[in-house]
Design a protein around this motif. Structure first.
Motif, PDB file in Angstrom:
ATOM      1  N   LEU A 160     -50.527 -25.202  80.690  1.00 12.37           N
ATOM      2  CA  LEU A 160     -50.923 -25.486  81.994  1.00 12.37           C
ATOM      3  C   LEU A 160     -52.493 -26.314  82.539  1.00 12.37           C
ATOM      4  O   LEU A 160     -52.916 -26.846  83.490  1.00 12.37           O
ATOM      5  CB  LEU A 160     -51.751 -24.468  82.249  1.00 12.37           C
ATOM      6  CG  LEU A 160     -50.234 -23.414  82.909  1.00 12.37           C
ATOM      7  CD1 LEU A 160     -51.111 -21.523  83.023  1.00 12.37           C
ATOM      8  CD2 LEU A 160     -49.583 -23.597  83.993  1.00 12.37           C
ATOM      9  N   GLU A 161     -52.616 -26.190  80.765  1.00 14.51           N
ATOM     10  CA  GLU A 161     -54.377 -27.380  80.605  1.00 14.51           C
ATOM     11  C   GLU A 161     -54.098 -28.370  81.516  1.00 14.51           C
ATOM     12  O   GLU A 161     -54.853 -29.312  82.204  1.00 14.51           O
ATOM     13  CB  GLU A 161     -55.591 -27.110  79.916  1.00 14.51           C
ATOM     14  CG  GLU A 161     -55.540 -25.704  78.693  1.00 14.51           C
ATOM     15  CD  GLU A 161     -55.850 -25.454  77.724  1.00 14.51           C
ATOM     16  OE1 GLU A 161     -57.016 -24.302  77.632  1.00 14.51           O
ATOM     17  OE2 GLU A 161     -55.262 -26.403  77.121  1.00 14.51           O
ATOM     18  N   LEU A 199     -58.389 -20.745  83.053  1.00 12.52           N
ATOM     19  CA  LEU A 199     -57.861 -22.145  82.730  1.00 12.52           C
ATOM     20  C   LEU A 199     -59.074 -23.025  82.858  1.00 12.52           C
ATOM     21  O   LEU A 199     -59.121 -23.919  82.358  1.00 12.52           O
ATOM     22  CB  LEU A 199     -56.863 -22.166  83.781  1.00 12.52           C
ATOM     23  CG  LEU A 199     -55.568 -23.111  83.245  1.00 12.52           C
ATOM     24  CD1 LEU A 199     -54.871 -23.311  81.670  1.00 12.52           C
ATOM     25  CD2 LEU A 199     -54.835 -23.613  84.340  1.00 12.52           C
TER      26      LEU A 199
END
Lengths: 229, 229
Positions: A160-161, A199
């Motif tokens: 996701l990063e 995030l």
DNA sequence: GCATATTGTCACAACATTGTCACATAAATC
DNA sequence: GATTTATGTGACAATGTTGTGACAATATGC
């Protein structure tokens, strides 16, 4: 695949750069003939997109002149940008050695297709690999999902990063609304800003030198985030 | 970016086309449903502007029908033009699948802003950013919600301040009744002049060099406010 | 299946934004 | 001139937004 974009219309050039990056090219910008020449000399550029109406310096009056100069020393593919649909101009450009021309206004999609067509003609192999993103001494390789700064040891990102950073750097310098980012990263319509905040926080801890005062990922309060603003 | 304008009012359509071309779009005109359908089929159109009151042919009676027909085969963004501020009409249009509506009469600038907004919503990327507003050495970037003067450090605006300034600068030089401003900034129901006074005050403190003698946001006593009058 | 890494959720502090009230000041009306 | 009305402005409370730590839930690799 490195592409050099020479224009003095900042927003147009940014749009082009975006489209190019999107298509897996690595764009470089120059805003006058001088800059173009320098970048062209120092970088192994694969293709050049050149605005015909670019005001050059003394002996180089416009895009045609620059094109002619480049042709003296290199066979690098050149695409001319022009607002005029004047056939004369087009013929002139192609005679001088341009490989193609594009009339403004154009859609980014169209442009990318044109660039790829020219590259395919120029050299049989074309399919551009996903180029690493750069911003000053910071770089991010989406394929390996790792970031590094200068010569420091690379740092790994999570899935996701990496998705988040890709989207941010692809739209470098632009304001990205939180909702858009969420849609892009998670593929959700349901906007869960909490997840995004978390995030961003985790990504910042990995890539910012001073996470308290983020330099790369800026917050645009009430709007979203932006990279390199 | 290709925009298809479907209307039977020749001068209005021309005005629209002019505004669109001005904003970097490539306008195409059609003057009845049949023509619209043909152009729509043959051209890769990016957005459609459609007059609700357009008299169509036999089975297609008006803009709503045309809109419905287009929706059957495409997700292309559609903006409806209508003179009626009948809420029912608007709801109907949006239900049928229009992306936005514009009430006549409208200013070309407003229309362009609307078109860009719809495009931005339709595809988060590949849309040129909303152009910053300018007035002499003062400029306002609505995307970033920041104002600046000359080379001074930019100042951030809040959500409401930004909405107010957008509306004022979009209608630069015009007298805007307080009620209209309130409707535009807060939505439909809330009619609280106190809130507007406060908001104007806060905005002035941020953008006026001499808040005592406002230069940018003038008060028109008994009427409302105006930018750059 | 287990150990580890990753992601989602909750709680809360710090801060920013907005709405509300009170009152000052200026203009308009009587 | 007194009174009403419209507007500007400061103070403060209510609300919203963002960053951050802790921990639970889930996914991943072995």
């Amino acid at each position: 695949m490195k592409v050099l974009i020479v224009d003095d219309d900042r927003t147009l050039a940014d749009l082009l750069a975006f489209a190019m990056r999107r298509a897996g090219f690595e764009p470089h910008l120059a805003f006058d003939a001088q800059g173009a020449m320098q970048v062209f000399d120092s970088l192994p550029v694969d293709i050049i997109i050149l605005d015909v109406n670019l005001p050059g310096t003394h002996e180089l009056k416009n895009g045609f002149d620059i094109c002619r100069e480049i042709r003296k020393v290199s066979d690098v593919p050149i695409i001319l940008l022009t607002v005029r649909d004047d056939e004369e101009d087009i013929v002139k450009g192609l005679n001088i050695g341009a490989d193609d021309y594009i009339l403004k206004p154009f859609s980014p999609k169209q442009l990318v297709a044109r660039v790829q067509a020219v590259l395919r003609r120029a050299s049989a192999e074309s399919v551009p690999e996903e180029a690493p993103y750069r911003f000053q001494d910071f770089q991010f390789d989406p394929a390996r999902r790792e970031v590094s700064r200068g010569n420091e040891a690379p740092q790994n990102l999570t899935r996701l990063e990496s998705r988040l950073l890709s989207y941010l750097m692809l739209n470098q310098g632009q304001v990205l609304p939180a909702d858009n980012i969420i849609t892009e990263v998670w593929g959700l319509d349901a906007a869960n800003t909490e997840m995004l905040r978390q995030l961003v926080h985790r990504l910042r801890m990995k890539i910012e030198q001073d996470p308290e005062n983020p330099f790369l990922i800026k917050t645009l309060p009430g709007v979203g985030y932006g990279f390199g603003i």
